[in-house]
Design a protein around this motif. Sequence first.
Motif, short mmCIF file in Angstrom:
data_model
loop_
_atom_site.label_atom_id
_atom_site.label_comp_id
_atom_site.label_asym_id
_atom_site.label_seq_id
_atom_site.Cartn_x
_atom_site.Cartn_y
_atom_site.Cartn_z
N ALA A 10 -14.11 39.17 25.18
CA ALA A 10 -14.33 40.05 23.59
C ALA A 10 -14.61 39.03 22.82
N HIS A 11 -13.78 37.16 23.79
CA HIS A 11 -13.99 36.67 22.52
C HIS A 11 -15.24 35.26 23.04
N VAL A 12 -15.77 35.65 23.80
CA VAL A 12 -17.02 34.98 24.67
C VAL A 12 -17.56 33.99 23.25
N PRO A 13 -18.36 33.07 23.26
CA PRO A 13 -18.44 32.05 21.86
C PRO A 13 -20.09 32.87 21.31
N ALA A 14 -19.80 32.50 20.26
CA ALA A 14 -21.03 33.97 19.67
C ALA A 14 -22.93 32.91 20.29
N PRO A 15 -22.54 31.43 20.93
CA PRO A 15 -24.14 31.60 21.05
C PRO A 15 -24.29 31.67 22.41
N ALA A 31 -23.07 35.18 23.20
CA ALA A 31 -23.27 36.43 22.98
C ALA A 31 -24.85 36.13 22.22
N ARG A 32 -25.51 35.41 21.35
CA ARG A 32 -26.93 35.78 20.29
C ARG A 32 -26.83 34.14 20.30
N ARG A 33 -28.54 34.25 19.84
CA ARG A 33 -28.71 33.18 19.64
C ARG A 33 -28.75 32.57 18.30
N PRO A 34 -28.11 31.88 17.72
CA PRO A 34 -28.62 31.68 15.86
C PRO A 34 -30.31 32.18 15.44
N THR A 35 -30.41 32.69 14.70
CA THR A 35 -31.14 32.96 13.31
C THR A 35 -32.27 31.81 12.81
N SER A 86 -26.86 28.54 13.08
CA SER A 86 -27.23 27.58 13.86
C SER A 86 -25.40 26.32 13.54
N GLU A 87 -25.44 26.30 12.04
CA GLU A 87 -24.25 24.70 11.92
C GLU A 87 -23.02 26.11 12.74
N GLU A 88 -22.77 26.79 11.94
CA GLU A 88 -21.53 28.26 12.70
C GLU A 88 -21.32 28.26 14.16
N TRP A 89 -22.12 28.06 15.22
CA TRP A 89 -22.47 28.28 16.46
C TRP A 89 -22.61 26.51 16.85
N ALA A 90 -22.45 25.29 16.54
CA ALA A 90 -22.67 23.77 17.09
C ALA A 90 -20.85 24.49 16.56
N ALA A 91 -20.08 24.49 15.48
CA ALA A 91 -18.81 24.07 15.24
C ALA A 91 -18.08 25.07 16.04
N ASP A 92 -18.21 25.60 16.56
CA ASP A 92 -17.84 27.09 17.33
C ASP A 92 -18.01 26.28 18.56
N VAL A 93 -18.77 25.84 19.15
CA VAL A 93 -18.69 24.98 20.66
C VAL A 93 -17.96 23.48 20.41
N ARG A 94 -18.24 23.55 19.77
CA ARG A 94 -17.29 22.23 19.55
C ARG A 94 -15.88 22.32 19.64
N ARG A 95 -15.96 23.37 18.33
CA ARG A 95 -13.73 23.53 18.25
C ARG A 95 -13.01 23.79 19.73
N LEU A 136 -19.29 20.12 33.51
CA LEU A 136 -19.35 21.74 34.02
C LEU A 136 -19.66 22.81 32.68
N ARG A 137 -19.07 22.06 30.69
CA ARG A 137 -18.97 23.10 30.31
C ARG A 137 -18.36 24.49 30.50
N VAL A 138 -16.57 24.00 30.62
CA VAL A 138 -16.55 25.31 30.98
C VAL A 138 -16.21 26.27 29.50
N HIS A 139 -16.02 25.10 28.43
CA HIS A 139 -16.10 26.15 26.87
C HIS A 139 -16.90 26.82 27.31
N ARG A 140 -18.15 26.55 27.43
CA ARG A 140 -19.94 27.35 27.24
C ARG A 140 -19.62 28.56 28.78
N ALA A 141 -18.82 28.81 29.10
CA ALA A 141 -18.84 29.66 30.53
C ALA A 141 -19.49 31.00 29.84
N PRO A 142 -20.04 32.38 30.05
CA PRO A 142 -20.23 33.49 29.82
C PRO A 142 -19.22 34.26 30.88
N THR A 143 -18.76 34.35 31.36
CA THR A 143 -17.23 34.69 32.04
C THR A 143 -16.17 34.67 32.63
#
Length: 422
Positions: free
Chosen positions: A29-34, A36-40, A45-54, A115-122
């Motif tokens: 339910a809380h997979v990072p926005a990037p 779940a969907r590609r920024p358009t 894109s800025e929000e996506w990058a900030a979420d990944v960094r956080r 390994l980009r654990v913070h970006r793992a989709p599942t």
Amino acid sequence: MTSGPSSPPPASPRQAAPRQSTMAARFAAHVPAPDARRPTTARESEEWAADVRRDRRTLLRASAVIAGLYGLGASVQAAYIYAQYLPEWDAVPVMARITGNALAVVVLALGQLLLRVHRAPTLGAVAIRCLIASVACSLVRVASQTVTGVYQHWDASTLRAELISGFVAGVIASLVGVRAMVLVREIRVGARESARRAVDVEHAVHALQQEEVRVRRAVAEGLHSSLQQRLVVIVAGLDAFLRDAPGRTLTEHELEALRAVRDDIDVVREQDVREMSRLLYPDQLEIGVTPAVRQLLRRVPTSIAVRFVVSPGVRELDDPTAGWLSEPERLLAVRVVEEGLSNALRHANPTSLEVGLDRQGDQLVVRVQDDGAGLDPTVVHASGTARLTQRLELVGGRLELTSRPEGGARLEAWLPVASLRG
């Protein structure tokens, strides 16, 4: 990381969706926005990058802190125990033990980063990546202990114990880090949802204000253009009659003129005044949706066959003494019927109409269908159907206008009933 009225009228029970209480469901339910969907847009894109960094910062900090505290505690504890009970091990400096554990913490953090654990989709992908990082952490810990002289000669039991303890420490630190990351995501999602709801409320208020202005303008224009002009003509006719009336007997022509004036006044009362009144508030609405719809159907030309179907669930829901339907909900349902009838009579030239009121779970379903020629989508989009769609969406409902296979069109609306929502 684990996680109004007393009772509704009888109807088809709404199936309650199972609560997503498992770790996997909460993570999904809380997979990072990037992911779940590609920024358009640039903003997305800025929000996506900030979420990944956080997410990355939260994961690495929490994991490193837990693993570091474990390593520090284990080093101090080992130094104390060896000094008290195994004097031959007292020669190993505490800093050597701390250095070995610190290197293991760094490797754990680097493993999670690479390994980009913070970006793992599942959750499964997170588990696999964390296990790999923990294995690397355990191996580096043992290697560093060998290099720094903590253990010069390994025996099987000691090696196994150090490998398992390092691996378990890495797994626990990773779990805490992932848990912290998910909590941060939940807070972020909740904050954005609250902001979105605030915007929706603002839009709803604005839409209601616009609708009120539109209705007031329509009433004002009707009173000014139609009613006022009719009354002006009537008054002019009466003035002309009064100028010639004193001191003589009325002729048949003059009597006929008076009858015409009376008829004009009757038309104003029956058509213009009533129409303005209906525009503001439909007849019989205070009694319920069903009576108000019946009043609307009486205005349909008698040359068109009309069928009105009301389900038993709606009859109980529409009981004015029970208070299940609020006045705004009743008004919106009647507006749907008005729009369906108006579209059919203006554009479809039907020979029959059917209006239906039904209940599906906690929603009132309003249906208007005809056997006419159908509707031009461009005409419908420019009409009140678009405004009605927006009004329904603001309260969580929806409106569909479709063609019928046998000919004609169907206007169908689903209106949530607030009193039935738990």
